[in-house]
Structure formats: C-alpha cells, structure tokens
Design a protein around this motif. Structure first.
Motif, PDB file in Angstrom:
ATOM      1  N   ASP A 190       0.808  -1.226   0.000  1.00 20.12           N
ATOM      2  CA  ASP A 190       0.000   0.000   0.000  1.00 20.12           C
ATOM      3  C   ASP A 190       0.839   1.274   0.000  1.00 20.12           C
ATOM      4  O   ASP A 190       0.445   2.277   0.603  1.00 20.12           O
ATOM      5  CB  ASP A 190      -0.953   0.023   1.217  1.00 20.12           C
ATOM      6  CG  ASP A 190      -2.176  -0.872   1.004  1.00 20.12           C
ATOM      7  OD1 ASP A 190      -2.501  -1.161  -0.168  1.00 20.12           O
ATOM      8  OD2 ASP A 190      -2.794  -1.275   2.000  1.00 20.12           O
ATOM      9  N   TYR A 223      -4.645  -6.108  -8.674  1.00 21.60           N
ATOM     10  CA  TYR A 223      -5.807  -5.214  -8.741  1.00 21.60           C
ATOM     11  C   TYR A 223      -7.052  -6.059  -8.617  1.00 21.60           C
ATOM     12  O   TYR A 223      -7.180  -7.076  -9.278  1.00 21.60           O
ATOM     13  CB  TYR A 223      -5.858  -4.452 -10.069  1.00 21.60           C
ATOM     14  CG  TYR A 223      -7.203  -3.790 -10.331  1.00 21.60           C
ATOM     15  CD1 TYR A 223      -7.673  -2.784  -9.486  1.00 21.60           C
ATOM     16  CD2 TYR A 223      -8.003  -4.193 -11.402  1.00 21.60           C
ATOM     17  CE1 TYR A 223      -8.920  -2.193  -9.702  1.00 21.60           C
ATOM     18  CE2 TYR A 223      -9.247  -3.599 -11.630  1.00 21.60           C
ATOM     19  CZ  TYR A 223      -9.702  -2.611 -10.773  1.00 21.60           C
ATOM     20  OH  TYR A 223     -10.926  -2.040 -10.986  1.00 21.60           O
ATOM     21  N   ASP A 225     -11.526  -5.641  -7.909  1.00 24.32           N
ATOM     22  CA  ASP A 225     -12.673  -4.734  -7.783  1.00 24.32           C
ATOM     23  C   ASP A 225     -13.910  -5.613  -7.690  1.00 24.32           C
ATOM     24  O   ASP A 225     -14.669  -5.755  -8.631  1.00 24.32           O
ATOM     25  CB  ASP A 225     -12.733  -3.850  -9.043  1.00 24.32           C
ATOM     26  CG  ASP A 225     -13.943  -2.913  -9.047  1.00 24.32           C
ATOM     27  OD1 ASP A 225     -14.575  -2.721  -7.992  1.00 24.32           O
ATOM     28  OD2 ASP A 225     -14.269  -2.390 -10.133  1.00 24.32           O
ATOM     29  N   ASP A 229     -15.087  -3.649  -0.059  1.00 28.48           N
ATOM     30  CA  ASP A 229     -13.847  -3.846   0.705  1.00 28.48           C
ATOM     31  C   ASP A 229     -12.835  -4.719  -0.053  1.00 28.48           C
ATOM     32  O   ASP A 229     -11.809  -5.105   0.477  1.00 28.48           O
ATOM     33  CB  ASP A 229     -14.134  -4.391   2.121  1.00 28.48           C
ATOM     34  CG  ASP A 229     -14.823  -5.734   2.083  1.00 28.48           C
ATOM     35  OD1 ASP A 229     -15.253  -6.148   0.986  1.00 28.48           O
ATOM     36  OD2 ASP A 229     -14.915  -6.372   3.151  1.00 28.48           O
ATOM     37  N   ASN A 231     -11.395  -3.828  -3.179  1.00 23.71           N
ATOM     38  CA  ASN A 231     -11.295  -2.846  -4.256  1.00 23.71           C
ATOM     39  C   ASN A 231      -9.993  -2.072  -4.080  1.00 23.71           C
ATOM     40  O   ASN A 231      -9.952  -1.054  -3.405  1.00 23.71           O
ATOM     41  CB  ASN A 231     -12.509  -1.902  -4.186  1.00 23.71           C
ATOM     42  CG  ASN A 231     -12.540  -0.905  -5.328  1.00 23.71           C
ATOM     43  OD1 ASN A 231     -11.945  -1.131  -6.373  1.00 23.71           O
ATOM     44  ND2 ASN A 231     -13.234   0.214  -5.120  1.00 23.71           N
ATOM     45  N   TRP A 232      -8.908  -2.614  -4.669  1.00 16.64           N
ATOM     46  CA  TRP A 232      -7.620  -1.952  -4.501  1.00 16.64           C
ATOM     47  C   TRP A 232      -6.696  -2.265  -5.668  1.00 16.64           C
ATOM     48  O   TRP A 232      -6.922  -3.195  -6.441  1.00 16.64           O
ATOM     49  CB  TRP A 232      -6.954  -2.380  -3.187  1.00 16.64           C
ATOM     50  CG  TRP A 232      -6.555  -3.825  -3.129  1.00 16.64           C
ATOM     51  CD1 TRP A 232      -5.529  -4.430  -3.821  1.00 16.64           C
ATOM     52  CD2 TRP A 232      -7.155  -4.862  -2.342  1.00 16.64           C
ATOM     53  NE1 TRP A 232      -5.464  -5.765  -3.508  1.00 16.64           N
ATOM     54  CE2 TRP A 232      -6.441  -6.055  -2.612  1.00 16.64           C
ATOM     55  CE3 TRP A 232      -8.213  -4.897  -1.433  1.00 16.64           C
ATOM     56  CZ2 TRP A 232      -6.773  -7.274  -2.005  1.00 16.64           C
ATOM     57  CZ3 TRP A 232      -8.537  -6.106  -0.837  1.00 16.64           C
ATOM     58  CH2 TRP A 232      -7.821  -7.279  -1.113  1.00 16.64           C
ATOM     59  N   GLU A 234      -2.276  -2.364  -6.216  1.00 16.64           N
ATOM     60  CA  GLU A 234      -0.948  -2.128  -5.650  1.00 16.64           C
ATOM     61  C   GLU A 234      -0.049  -1.601  -6.770  1.00 16.64           C
ATOM     62  O   GLU A 234      -0.251  -1.924  -7.946  1.00 16.64           O
ATOM     63  CB  GLU A 234      -0.347  -3.406  -5.037  1.00 16.64           C
ATOM     64  CG  GLU A 234      -1.098  -3.939  -3.814  1.00 16.64           C
ATOM     65  CD  GLU A 234      -1.095  -3.000  -2.601  1.00 16.64           C
ATOM     66  OE1 GLU A 234      -0.364  -1.986  -2.607  1.00 16.64           O
ATOM     67  OE2 GLU A 234      -1.876  -3.283  -1.653  1.00 16.64           O
ATOM     68  N   PRO A 337     -10.417   2.372  -6.920  1.00 19.56           N
ATOM     69  CA  PRO A 337      -9.765   1.460  -5.991  1.00 19.56           C
ATOM     70  C   PRO A 337      -8.859   2.202  -5.013  1.00 19.56           C
ATOM     71  O   PRO A 337      -8.396   3.308  -5.309  1.00 19.56           O
ATOM     72  CB  PRO A 337      -8.942   0.549  -6.901  1.00 19.56           C
ATOM     73  CG  PRO A 337      -8.730   1.332  -8.150  1.00 19.56           C
ATOM     74  CD  PRO A 337      -9.945   2.195  -8.300  1.00 19.56           C
ATOM     75  N   ARG A 338      -8.628   1.595  -3.852  1.00 19.04           N
ATOM     76  CA  ARG A 338      -7.620   2.123  -2.934  1.00 19.04           C
ATOM     77  C   ARG A 338      -6.295   2.202  -3.701  1.00 19.04           C
ATOM     78  O   ARG A 338      -5.996   1.321  -4.497  1.00 19.04           O
ATOM     79  CB  ARG A 338      -7.495   1.133  -1.750  1.00 19.04           C
ATOM     80  CG  ARG A 338      -6.632   1.609  -0.617  1.00 19.04           C
ATOM     81  CD  ARG A 338      -6.704   0.619   0.548  1.00 19.04           C
ATOM     82  NE  ARG A 338      -5.746  -0.466   0.423  1.00 19.04           N
ATOM     83  CZ  ARG A 338      -6.051  -1.761   0.547  1.00 19.04           C
ATOM     84  NH1 ARG A 338      -7.292  -2.154   0.773  1.00 19.04           N
ATOM     85  NH2 ARG A 338      -5.110  -2.670   0.424  1.00 19.04           N
ATOM     86  N   ASN A 339      -5.545   3.241  -3.488  1.00 19.14           N
ATOM     87  CA  ASN A 339      -4.237   3.457  -4.145  1.00 19.14           C
ATOM     88  C   ASN A 339      -4.356   3.825  -5.631  1.00 19.14           C
ATOM     89  O   ASN A 339      -3.395   3.675  -6.390  1.00 19.14           O
ATOM     90  CB  ASN A 339      -3.306   2.233  -4.029  1.00 19.14           C
ATOM     91  CG  ASN A 339      -3.150   1.749  -2.602  1.00 19.14           C
ATOM     92  OD1 ASN A 339      -3.184   2.543  -1.670  1.00 19.14           O
ATOM     93  ND2 ASN A 339      -2.970   0.450  -2.429  1.00 19.14           N
TER      94      ASN A 339
END
Ligand SMILES: *[C@@H]1O[C@H](CO)[C@@H](O)[C@H](O)[C@H]1NC(C)=O
Ligand SMILES: *[C@@H]1O[C@H](CO)[C@@H](O)[C@H](O)[C@H]1NC(C)=O
Length: 429
Positions: A190, A223, A225, A229, A231-232, A234, A337-339
């Motif tokens: 992250d 990745y 999606d 929770d 949904n990210w 790197e 997404p996160r990040n």
C-alpha cells in the motif's frame, strides 16, 4: 585420481541438491469448475514450455475442488506432461478441519506427480496464522496425523502476518512445526514505492535453521474490484521485471509465481479461457496477460541455470491500462480502488533484443523512444496522451531501419463505465 573424481562428482551432486532452483505457479482450483482433462493438459504443457516445474494447487474448500484435484494429479501423471509436479496449498482464509486436510494430502501423497522436498511431500498454504490456526498445536496435529498414516510432509506455509523482517525469529519460536516458509508478499504494501527484498532476506535466513524450502513469490500485478472492501490496486508498473531480478539475487529454493490463474486479482499469466467463470471481474474481459509468460521464460532460464540467457529474437512485451487513473467511472463498485493514484498513466514496454536497437513508442500525440541493449532486458514508457481513444504503436529500429512493429489492441479511453486497473498485455514478436 578416481577417488578425487568421485569426490568431485559427489560434491557436484550435493551442490545441485542443495540449490533446487525450481519454479512453481500458484493455481486456483476454484477456477477449474468447468475444466475438462484437456484444459489441464494444455495448461501444464503451456507452463512446462516456459520452464515452470509444476503447480501449487490452491484449495479453498473440500467441495468440487476435491474432485478437481484428482483430475489435476491424473493429468500431471500422464506421459504428455513428463516431470510436471504438483503440491497442495490450502487456502486457510477459508474454514478447514484438520481431518479433511489430512485425508486430502493422503489421497495424493503416492501419486507420481506429487512434488517432494527432500523425500517429503511438500504442503503449503495461503495464510493459516490467524484465528483458530494461530497456534503450533494445529499444525503439529496436522503433521502427526499424517505421520500416523505413513505420510511425512515438509510444511512450508505462507503465513501472511509474517511480513515485517523483524518478525522472522518470532515465526521460528511460535511455529516449531513448520519446515519451510513462503513469503507471499510480492507487491508493495500500500505504498507508492518499489518492493524491496528485506522480507525475503530475513525469512530466507531464518529458514536456514529448518529443513524445508524458502519459497519466494514473484507476481506481475495486483488489482481487484469485487466488492466495496475488495477494491484496490498495488503499485505494480514495473514489478514483473524487477521482482524477477530480485529472485536472481535472492536465489530462493523455489520461486512461486503468484499466480497462474487468479483472474480476480489481475495477477494471472494464463491464457484467457472461456471455461473460466470470471464472475464480477469484468475488468478481465479481453485483457490478455499471456505475453508476460515470455518475460517469465527469460528470467526462469536465468534463475535455474545461473546464466544470463542469450537473446536471439527481437521482442517487445508491453502493457498498459485502459483509462487514466483520474477518470471517473460510474460502474464497478462505484469508487476508485484504494491506491488509485499510484500507477503511472503510461504505456510500458520491455524490450528483449539480440543486438542494440531503438524502440519507439507512440500513442496519439505522445512519443518516446529508448535504446534497447543487445542481449539484455530494457524498459521504457510513454505517457498517455490527452486525446481520447488512442492506441499505442511500437517499432523496433536497427540503425534507423524498422525491424518489427505493431499496435496494442485495446484503446486508451478518457472515459469509462467500470473502473479497470488491470492492464492489457501485448507483444511485438
Ligand atoms: C520503481 O522502479 C522503476 C524501475 O524498475 C523506476 O522507474 C520507478 O521510478 C520506481 N518507482 C518508484 C516509485 O520509485
Ligand atoms: C456480483 O456483484 C453483485 C452485486 O454486488 C453481488 O450480489 C454478487 O454476489 C456478485 N457475484 C459474484 C460472483 O461475486
């Protein structure tokens, strides 16, 4: 004289045995629901052709996956896939009973396709160090239950809470029963920074006190999606190149590619296959990753032989996302997404050429070029243009003369319905 030769041969044998240098790929059994025997054989032949020695079969539950496991062992034991080995990797983020785990291992322990580490059946996991499994008694019970049935295993789990290098000694003291270890963490944590080998160095060193393998994960991307929770993304822009280079430095006993076919997390290198159910992972549709196997083949050969391979063919493997990271989409799980700000809005190109060449990258009004050195891997990139609906164009030039060229087959669009941080991968060959 003879004695000396025998001694040398003996030492060579020991050296070979001590440095296994094997490559496995993490294989999600839940993707095999609709698999026919021929699908298994195709996958194994395709993996074997790039130097992969076998699959680590990730099992979530003792349901249809148990019968798929029999199909996999049957396929690997056939003559068409000589020397292709398998081991079981229990996904402990699901609920398991020790008795089910024992009967599953016993059912395949005698198969000619079962991978053994120094004579013991290798068993791995994803996780297994949280909740009710977070104690050595669970794992020692698993091993002694197997021993009671005559199966001796080498247990090399990927306990995922052990990521911080400073916890390596606590891994040893908390889990006397584990024989080896897999470092699952093959993406930055992250952060907008490249992954280092700090975790590998610490846990590889700790495992020298045990008899099992140190398994290092190498992954191209991350990745997903699938829900609010889940949904990210790197930071993975050049990961598939530098993580392999890290494997060459670390020289783990085993490299485990994460993964062969986890489509939902975007780190698959298998072909897209209509027998796979991608569910809500619409970002996988048409997003081929198979050219990444060409990069793997090069580094696998280097890792196994300790010799930099000779490049005889000029090739450019490229990858890029469909949309700039700032594009606002209305579909997917309706949040970026996160990040989302980590990946660069660029088309990446990895060149493998026999002799020095220039690689040009064009997309819309955006242009870049770089020198690709003969017999080496060279990386370059070109920023996404401001114009909508553009497709990248690549050329390999030798002394200004075009040797090869080609286009991507997915357009970079400024607008989107569903978020998609899974790259499209292509190749000029
Ligand atoms: C990560 O490494 C690549 C080279 O592989 C380099 O171009 C890039 O700038 C690095 N990223 C960061 C965030 O340092
Ligand atoms: C797909 O998403 C919908 C809506 O969020 C959800 O109800 C469904 O269970 C998901 N399907 C799968 C296969 O994950």
């Amino acid at each position: 004289m003879t004695v000396i030769i025998q001694l040398l041969l003996g030492l060579l044998y020991i050296a070979k045995f001590a440095t296994a240098q094997l490559v496995f790929a993490h294989w999600m059994l839940d993707e095999a629901y609709s698999f026919a025997q021929s699908d298994w054989e195709n996958d194994m032949a395709s993996a074997r052709s790039i130097g992969i020695d076998g699959f680590a079969l990730n099992m979530n539950a003792n349901d249809y996956e148990a019968s798929k496991l029999f199909d996999a062992y049957a396929a690997a034991a056939t003559f068409s896939n000589p020397d292709f080995k398998l081991f079981i990797s229990f996904d402990m983020s699901y609920t398991w009973s020790v008795s089910d785990m024992i009967s599953i291992v016993v059912a395949h322990a005698g198969s000619p396709a079962q991978f053994q580490w120094k004579g013991d059946v290798l068993v791995s996991t994803y996780s297994g160090d949280t909740g009710s499994y977070a104690n050595d008694a669970f794992w020692s019970g698993f091993k002694s239950g197997l021993a009671d049935q005559g199966v001796s295993i080498s247990l090399a789990p990927a306990f995922t809470t052990f990521r911080d290098p400073s916890l390596a000694s606590s891994l040893l003291s908390t889990y006397p029963s584990i024989d080896g270890f897999m470092n699952w963490w093959s993406w930055p944590n992250d952060v907008l920074a490249n992954l280092t080998t700090d975790t590998d160095v610490a846990y590889q060193s700790a495992m020298k006190q045990r008899t099992g393998p140190y398994i290092m994960a190498v992954s191209p991307w991350q990745y997903k999606d699938l829900s609010a929770d889940q949904n990210w993304v790197e930071y993975s822009d050049t990961l598939w190149n530098y993580r392999w280079q890290q494997a060459l430095q670390i020289k783990p006993d085993i490299v485990e590619i994460v993964t062969w076919n986890d489509y939902g997390e975007s780190h698959y290198i298998a072909d897209l296959n209509s027998n796979i159910n991608i569910g809500n992972a619409t970002y996988v549709d048409g997003q081929d990753h198979s050219p990444w196997r060409t990069v793997a083949q090069y580094y696998i050969s280097w890792y196994k032989t300790d010799t930099q391979p000779t490049i005889t063919e000029d090739q450019v493997v490229f990858w890029y996302r469909k949309n700039p990271k700032g594009a606002v989409c209305t579909g997917g799980v309706t949040a970026p997404p996160r990040n989302a700000n980590f990946p660069a809005d660029e088309v990446f190109a990895l060149a493998m050429v026999a002799t020095d060449a220039t690689v040009t990258l064009d997309i819309g009004s955006s242009h870049a070029e770089f020198t690709a050195h003969g017999n080496e891997v060279s990386l370059g990139s070109v920023p996404f243009p401001a114009e909508d609906s553009q497709i990248p164009y690549f050329q390999i030039l030798s002394s200004g003369v075009k040797v090869k060229d080609g286009y991507g087959s997915v357009y970079v669009e400024q607008t989107c319905t569903d978020y998609n941080f899974n790259p499209f991968v292509g190749m000029i060959a």
